[in-house]
Design a protein around this motif. Structure first.
Motif, PDB file in Angstrom:
ATOM      1  N   TRP A 194      -9.466   5.549  -6.456  1.00  0.00           N
ATOM      2  CA  TRP A 194      -9.963   4.527  -5.531  1.00  0.00           C
ATOM      3  C   TRP A 194      -9.718   3.132  -6.105  1.00  0.00           C
ATOM      4  O   TRP A 194      -9.307   2.219  -5.383  1.00  0.00           O
ATOM      5  N   ALA A 195      -9.969   2.961  -7.397  1.00  0.00           N
ATOM      6  CA  ALA A 195      -9.702   1.669  -8.026  1.00  0.00           C
ATOM      7  C   ALA A 195      -8.211   1.345  -7.987  1.00  0.00           C
ATOM      8  O   ALA A 195      -7.811   0.222  -7.646  1.00  0.00           O
ATOM      9  N   LEU A 196      -7.383   2.325  -8.328  1.00  0.00           N
ATOM     10  CA  LEU A 196      -5.937   2.096  -8.309  1.00  0.00           C
ATOM     11  C   LEU A 196      -5.445   1.875  -6.882  1.00  0.00           C
ATOM     12  O   LEU A 196      -4.595   1.010  -6.634  1.00  0.00           O
ATOM     13  N   GLY A 197      -5.961   2.633  -5.937  1.00  0.00           N
ATOM     14  CA  GLY A 197      -5.549   2.478  -4.555  1.00  0.00           C
ATOM     15  C   GLY A 197      -5.862   1.099  -4.005  1.00  0.00           C
ATOM     16  O   GLY A 197      -5.124   0.574  -3.158  1.00  0.00           O
ATOM     17  N   GLY A 224       0.816  -1.208   0.000  1.00  0.00           N
ATOM     18  CA  GLY A 224       0.000   0.000   0.000  1.00  0.00           C
ATOM     19  C   GLY A 224       0.846   1.253   0.000  1.00  0.00           C
ATOM     20  O   GLY A 224       0.495   2.257  -0.630  1.00  0.00           O
ATOM     21  N   ALA A 225       1.960   1.217   0.682  1.00  0.00           N
ATOM     22  CA  ALA A 225       2.844   2.380   0.734  1.00  0.00           C
ATOM     23  C   ALA A 225       3.410   2.708  -0.635  1.00  0.00           C
ATOM     24  O   ALA A 225       3.531   3.891  -1.005  1.00  0.00           O
ATOM     25  N   GLU A 226       3.763   1.686  -1.413  1.00  0.00           N
ATOM     26  CA  GLU A 226       4.314   1.927  -2.746  1.00  0.00           C
ATOM     27  C   GLU A 226       3.249   2.519  -3.667  1.00  0.00           C
ATOM     28  O   GLU A 226       3.524   3.468  -4.422  1.00  0.00           O
ATOM     29  N   ARG A 227       2.035   1.966  -3.617  1.00  0.00           N
ATOM     30  CA  ARG A 227       0.966   2.522  -4.441  1.00  0.00           C
ATOM     31  C   ARG A 227       0.641   3.947  -4.008  1.00  0.00           C
ATOM     32  O   ARG A 227       0.404   4.837  -4.833  1.00  0.00           O
ATOM     33  N   GLY A 250      -0.081  -0.065 -18.590  1.00  0.00           N
ATOM     34  CA  GLY A 250      -1.215  -0.973 -18.573  1.00  0.00           C
ATOM     35  C   GLY A 250      -2.112  -0.844 -17.359  1.00  0.00           C
ATOM     36  O   GLY A 250      -3.213  -1.402 -17.346  1.00  0.00           O
ATOM     37  N   VAL A 251      -1.682  -0.092 -16.347  1.00  0.00           N
ATOM     38  CA  VAL A 251      -2.481   0.031 -15.130  1.00  0.00           C
ATOM     39  C   VAL A 251      -3.636   1.012 -15.332  1.00  0.00           C
ATOM     40  O   VAL A 251      -4.729   0.804 -14.824  1.00  0.00           O
ATOM     41  N   PHE A 252      -3.416   2.074 -16.090  1.00  0.00           N
ATOM     42  CA  PHE A 252      -4.449   3.073 -16.355  1.00  0.00           C
ATOM     43  C   PHE A 252      -4.466   3.350 -17.848  1.00  0.00           C
ATOM     44  O   PHE A 252      -3.578   4.004 -18.384  1.00  0.00           O
TER      45      PHE A 252
END
Length: 483
Positions: free
Chosen positions: A160-163, A60-63, A195-197
């Motif tokens: 929120w989705a990425l988090g 979570g810290a990295e994101r 590819g993430v967003f």
């Protein structure tokens, strides 16, 4: 478009041009006309990034650190993004630029929460048993956003989705795609893995529909009309994906006899004219106690007559309709109100048609609950006024539409205000204010206004799966006993 970390054209090579709604004849944007082929590429990129890439497995810290950098990038480009939003939507430049700053705060909040997401434990289910509830990312998320608040609505969902650890394919409106494309580029510059967003552009049937139909998409989030939302939900049903919908509204503003009339008139004007009424949480129904009806309307009409409008790049607070076709739709509702017997107190006409798609602030009185202007979402600067005599009547009028997205109550009496909020079916409620919001508070609808909740800590649940894990400590009693 932005697919798998790269800026790409549509496979067909075709493009869409956007004419500014506030500057007739001026093309202000051109972007790819995406198709199912482009949607397929974007979904494949998001699926691969989720299944094989690092994002879902980061701490979570990295994101959080990356999302914080996205927020900083938004602020760095605030003026640019505000100008794009102004030109594509027709809203005033000051409003558009302010919305960009608000969106940076949304990303900052989601970034902070991303490192505090948690599951649960159950330590009282037996002496030799321990229960864990594990929160996991839901997977690939398809997000389809509308044209009225393109940057706000994508920023209410994507971080929120990425988090939560998901990957995203976003499809903005074909009228207002510019800021979403820039957002994805800013996210890549901030260190978001390819590819993430992803962002695909084009019309809904050509580019967006596949997000509902494709089994590789685990969650679909749609903001827009009831008609399109229910259609997409039906298309998504065979794949049994989670569907979140924020749909139409017909927000009541309930004004009791003890209200501060000056504050109420100002808030009512803001509630119905903000974004030229093109707002799903617009306060488009004024439900007012009959004893103060004339006095409140006098104050409201005075404000309505003095509202500045015109060039969105100027000093006006009143913007344009998104397209000529939409302006004609709003005008048709005004005509219908007159045909059904409502009294037009102000407005109803087109303004500066040679400059853009402007409609004057419009106020109806003597509206009855069954009229179209009291039941249907107009999505324009049109207020319908209905009187009441008792609190019970006010609540019945407020609940008397298929919608339940937002509502306001104006009263100096706390008991009156709180009891009204308890009885009116709406996902967002304001006491002595309107269209207020923060990242901490959930949003969403009752009834035909939608399903699911965004923002706050509840927003992460929309993009999470929860796994129940039972652990046995020591050796349990054998099920099969040998004789």
């Amino acid at each position: 478009m932005v697919i798998d970390g790269r800026d790409v054209d549509a496979a067909s090579g075709q493009t869409i041009s956007r004419e500014s709604p506030g500057h007739r004849g001026k093309v202000v944007g051109t972007w790819p006309a995406g198709s199912t082929e482009d949607a397929d590429r974007a979904i494949a990129a998001a699926r691969s990034a989720f299944d094989e890439g690092p994002w879902a497995r980061m701490s979570g810290a990295e994101r959080s650190a990356i999302l914080h950098r996205v927020a900083a990038g938004i602020l760095q480009h605030q003026e640019e993004l505000g100008l794009i939003e102004c030109l594509e939507t027709g809203k005033p430049l000051a409003q558009a630029t302010g919305e960009i700053g608000y969106c940076a705060d949304l990303w900052t909040y989601a970034a902070g929460m991303a490192r505090g997401l948690e599951g649960d434990t159950h330590n009282a289910i037996g002496d030799n048993r321990l229960g864990l509830v594990l929160r996991e990312p839901a997977g690939v998320v398809g997000i389809i956003t509308p044209w009225n608040f393109p940057f706000i609505i994508v920023s209410e969902r994507v971080p929120w989705a990425l988090g939560a650890g998901c990957t995203v394919v976003a499809k903005p409106s074909e009228y207002t795609s510019g800021t979403t494309i820039r957002l994805a580029q800013i996210a890549l510059e901030a260190g978001l893995p390819p590819g993430v967003f992803n962002v695909i552009t084009g019309t809904g049937p050509a580019a967006g529909q596949m997000l509902a139909e494709d089994p590789r998409v685990d969650v679909l989030s749609f903001t827009g009309s009831v008609r399109v939302g229910t259609h997409l939900a039906a298309l998504a049903a065979p794949t049994v994906k989670r569907v979140g919908l924020e749909l139409g509204g017909k927000g009541p503003q309930i004004v009791f006899a003890d209200a501060d009339l000056e504050a109420a008139a100002d808030g009512i004007a803001y509630g119905v004219y903000h974004n030229a009424g093109q707002c799903c949480i617009s306060g488009s129904r004024l439900i007012v106690h009959n004893s103060i009806r004339p006095a409140l309307l006098d104050r409201l009409l005075d404000i309505s007559k003095r509202l500045p409008f015109g060039d969105p790049l100027g000093q006006g607070k009143f913007g344009a309709m998104v397209t000529e076709q939409h302006a004609e739709k709003v005008a048709s509702y005004i005509a219908k109100g007159l045909d059904e017997g409502a009294e037009l107190l102000l407005g109803g006409e087109r303004l500066a048609a040679e400059q853009g798609n402007f409609i004057a602030p419009t106020v109806f009185d003597r509206v009855t609950p069954e009229m179209a202007i009291a039941q249907e979402e107009i999505f324009g600067p049109v207020l319908s006024t209905i009187g009441f005599d008792t609190p019970e009547e006010a609540v019945a009028l407020a609940n008397g539409t298929p919608f339940g997205l937002s509502a306001s109550v104006w009263s100096r009496d706390l008991e009156t205000a709180i009891q009204t909020t308890r009885r009116v079916k709406a996902g967002r409620f304001w006491v002595n204010s309107v269209i207020d919001g923060t990242a901490e508070m959930p949003i969403g609808g009752y009834k035909k206004s939608g399903t699911g909740r965004e923002l706050g800590r509840y927003g992460f649940d929309e993009y999470s799966q929860f796994k129940g894990l039972h652990m046995t400590l020591g050796r349990q009693q054998p099920w099969f006993q040998q004789s």
